[in-house]
Design a protein around this motif. Structure first.
Motif, short mmCIF file in Angstrom:
data_model
loop_
_atom_site.label_atom_id
_atom_site.label_comp_id
_atom_site.label_asym_id
_atom_site.label_seq_id
_atom_site.Cartn_x
_atom_site.Cartn_y
_atom_site.Cartn_z
N ARG A 134 0.84 -1.19 0.00
CA ARG A 134 0.00 0.00 0.00
C ARG A 134 0.88 1.25 0.00
N PHE A 135 0.41 2.31 -0.65
CA PHE A 135 1.15 3.56 -0.73
C PHE A 135 0.31 4.69 -0.13
N PHE A 136 1.02 5.65 0.49
CA PHE A 136 0.39 6.79 1.16
C PHE A 136 -0.74 6.29 2.06
N CYS A 137 -0.33 5.46 3.00
CA CYS A 137 -1.28 4.71 3.80
C CYS A 137 -1.05 5.00 5.28
N HIS A 138 -1.98 4.52 6.09
CA HIS A 138 -1.89 4.62 7.55
C HIS A 138 -1.21 3.36 8.08
N GLY A 139 -0.19 3.57 8.92
CA GLY A 139 0.55 2.44 9.48
C GLY A 139 0.94 2.70 10.92
N ASP A 140 2.17 2.39 11.26
CA ASP A 140 2.64 2.57 12.64
C ASP A 140 2.55 4.04 13.05
N PRO A 141 2.04 4.33 14.21
CA PRO A 141 2.02 5.73 14.67
C PRO A 141 3.43 6.20 15.04
N TYR A 142 3.67 7.48 14.89
CA TYR A 142 4.96 8.07 15.22
C TYR A 142 4.77 9.54 15.59
N GLN A 143 5.81 10.11 16.15
CA GLN A 143 5.85 11.53 16.45
C GLN A 143 6.76 12.20 15.42
N PHE A 144 6.17 12.97 14.50
CA PHE A 144 6.97 13.62 13.47
C PHE A 144 7.89 14.65 14.10
N TRP A 145 9.21 14.39 13.98
CA TRP A 145 10.24 15.20 14.64
C TRP A 145 10.01 15.29 16.14
N GLY A 146 9.34 14.26 16.69
CA GLY A 146 9.10 14.23 18.12
C GLY A 146 8.07 15.23 18.60
N LEU A 147 7.32 15.83 17.67
CA LEU A 147 6.39 16.89 18.05
C LEU A 147 4.95 16.61 17.62
N VAL A 148 4.76 16.23 16.37
CA VAL A 148 3.41 16.10 15.80
C VAL A 148 3.06 14.62 15.67
N PRO A 149 2.00 14.16 16.30
CA PRO A 149 1.58 12.75 16.14
C PRO A 149 1.01 12.50 14.74
N ALA A 150 1.44 11.40 14.12
CA ALA A 150 0.97 11.05 12.78
C ALA A 150 1.14 9.56 12.58
N ASP A 151 0.55 9.04 11.49
CA ASP A 151 0.68 7.62 11.18
C ASP A 151 0.70 7.37 9.67
N VAL A 152 0.96 8.40 8.87
CA VAL A 152 0.97 8.27 7.41
C VAL A 152 2.37 7.89 6.95
N HIS A 153 2.45 6.87 6.08
CA HIS A 153 3.73 6.39 5.54
C HIS A 153 3.67 6.39 4.02
N LEU A 154 4.85 6.43 3.40
CA LEU A 154 4.91 6.36 1.95
C LEU A 154 4.42 5.01 1.46
N MET A 155 4.83 3.94 2.12
CA MET A 155 4.34 2.61 1.78
C MET A 155 4.21 1.78 3.05
N CYS A 156 3.25 0.87 3.01
CA CYS A 156 2.95 0.05 4.18
C CYS A 156 2.73 -1.39 3.72
N PRO A 157 2.89 -2.34 4.62
CA PRO A 157 2.57 -3.73 4.28
C PRO A 157 1.06 -3.92 4.18
N ALA A 158 0.68 -5.00 3.55
CA ALA A 158 -0.74 -5.34 3.48
C ALA A 158 -1.26 -5.65 4.88
N ASP A 159 -2.55 -5.52 5.06
CA ASP A 159 -3.15 -5.80 6.37
C ASP A 159 -2.84 -7.24 6.78
N GLY A 160 -2.18 -7.37 7.92
CA GLY A 160 -1.81 -8.69 8.41
C GLY A 160 -0.57 -9.26 7.75
N GLY A 161 0.08 -8.49 6.83
CA GLY A 161 1.26 -8.99 6.14
C GLY A 161 2.53 -8.33 6.66
N THR A 162 3.62 -8.57 5.97
CA THR A 162 4.91 -8.01 6.34
C THR A 162 5.54 -7.36 5.11
#
Length: 390
Positions: A134-162
């Motif tokens: 998947r591309f431009f998808c929601h995945g692992d949550p993170y703190q962008f530069w340790g400040l802004v909470p987000a979970d958008v990634h350029l690419m992600c694994p399939a649901d339940g995949g690796t």
């Protein structure tokens, strides 16, 4: 100097009895005017563009440093995310076609079993388990530069995949994601370190070469003392005395300061030697007579005279500092987890048995080699472009 009467329509100068016709002088073409009237920086840019290898190296470095602000977004996983079901999983290949049909980017899932002979996990590719990327998808949550909470990634694994394009480590963490995160530390340590090194080297070397006297004597003795101490043992000693209670950020800045304080001496000597020869030039005397102060004479008139040497020093010093941080972290005396750098990742590859069984754990050495080569190629191009005699 004599001239013909105006009625002749020509102005002729007599120099050594040889007439010179002004009208016979050819005007400069627009291309010639563009070259003759160009500034020093524009001439440097034109010469740099002819060095194709340096241009390619600059583009590669631009891409690598351009990933630093967006590491969290570019990485498929969070740098500390663990997948305990796939410990030390080999890299998964990206595919576009399945059974001769185009289905888009995907990877095949893996099955594993525990080998009771050597207690090693044996992974096999499951071609029936097709996992789309998947591309431009929601995945692992993170703190962008340790400040802004987000979970958008350029690419992600399939649901339940690796999605382990470069494999996983002993804790099931994605090697590619950690390499992307590690670039932020490993690449910036050289920039901060060289800032300290250049500030000390140009200031101390410039004042020593410009004034001489007791300041020159003291600075040269200090440089000789620093040079007499082996750098690698000194690095190890200074890194080892940093308190273990320091936060990862303090350890990071401590490493950069150590690297910067150890690499200024060579530049200071080069700057001093150059200024000793340039300070007696006529244009320096003219600047003094016009009332220019010492900072203006140094930074406006003298330093541009050997900018090519400074550029070459910078392109050599930055990769050496990256190697210094990598070596210290590899030996366990530099940055430590949870900080992610290429040296910290290579710390896991100290055991040759691990390298033999899981060679993908050595992949963080590839960007280190790539950065060093690109900086060297870039330095060659910049030095040739800045050399006024080239």
């Amino acid at each position: 100097m004599n001239a013909l009467p105006p009625s002749s329509g020509k102005l002729v100068h007599y120099v050594s009895d040889a007439p010179f016709d002004v009208q016979s002088v050819k005007r400069l073409t627009p291309e010639q005017e563009r070259v003759y009237l160009a500034s020093q920086w524009r001439l440097m840019w034109w010469k740099f563009k002819r060095h194709r290898l340096a241009v390619v190296a600059s583009l590669v470095l631009l891409v690598l440093y351009g990933t630093i602000p967006f590491s969290e977004f570019l990485a498929p996983y969070n740098g500390s995310t663990r997948n305990t079901d796939f410990i030390r999983s080999p890299p998964q290949k990206m595919h576009l076609f399945h059974d001769g049909q185009f289905v888009g980017p995907f990877v095949y899932g893996k099955d594993y079993r525990l080998n009771m002979t050597d207690l090693k996990r044996d992974y096999t590719v499951n071609h029936a388990n097709l996992q789309r990327i998947r591309f431009f998808c929601h995945g692992d949550p993170y703190q962008f530069w340790g400040l802004v909470p987000a979970d958008v990634h350029l690419m992600c694994p399939a649901d339940g995949g690796t999605l382990f394009l470069l494999g996983s480590d002993r804790l099931g963490r994605d090697v590619l994601s950690r390499m992307v995160y590690g670039a932020r530390i490993s690449l910036t340590v050289g920039l901060i370190g060289i800032s300290i090194s250049f500030l000390l080297g140009i200031t101390i070397g410039g004042l020593a070469g410009y004034y001489g006297g007791w300041f020159d004597l003291l600075s040269q003795r200090a440089i000789e003392i620093v040079h007499s101490i082996p750098h690698i043992p000194l690095w190890l000693a200074l890194a080892a005395v940093m308190p273990v209670t320091w936060s990862p950020m303090l350890v990071y800045f401590g490493i950069t300061v150590i690297l910067g304080l150890m690499d200024w001496t060579g530049l200071a000597r080069a700057v001093r030697a150059k200024l000793l020869s340039l300070r007696e030039e006529d244009y320096v005397l003219a600047a003094r007579l016009m009332g220019a102060g010492t900072p203006r004479v140094l930074f406006r008139h003298l330093l541009p005279g050997f900018i090519s040497h400074l550029i070459a020093s910078a392109t050599i010093t930055i990769p050496s500092m990256i190697l210094g941080e990598t070596a210290l972290s590899f030996l366990g005396l530099g940055l430590r987890p949870p900080v992610i750098s290429w040296g910290v990742m290579l710390n896991e590859a100290q055991n040759m048995n691990v390298v033999a069984l899981y060679p993908w754990l050595m992949l963080p050495v590839v960007p280190v080699i790539l950065v060093i080569l690109t900086f060297n190629f870039l330095g060659d191009g910049l030095r040739d472009a800045a050399d006024p005699y080239n």
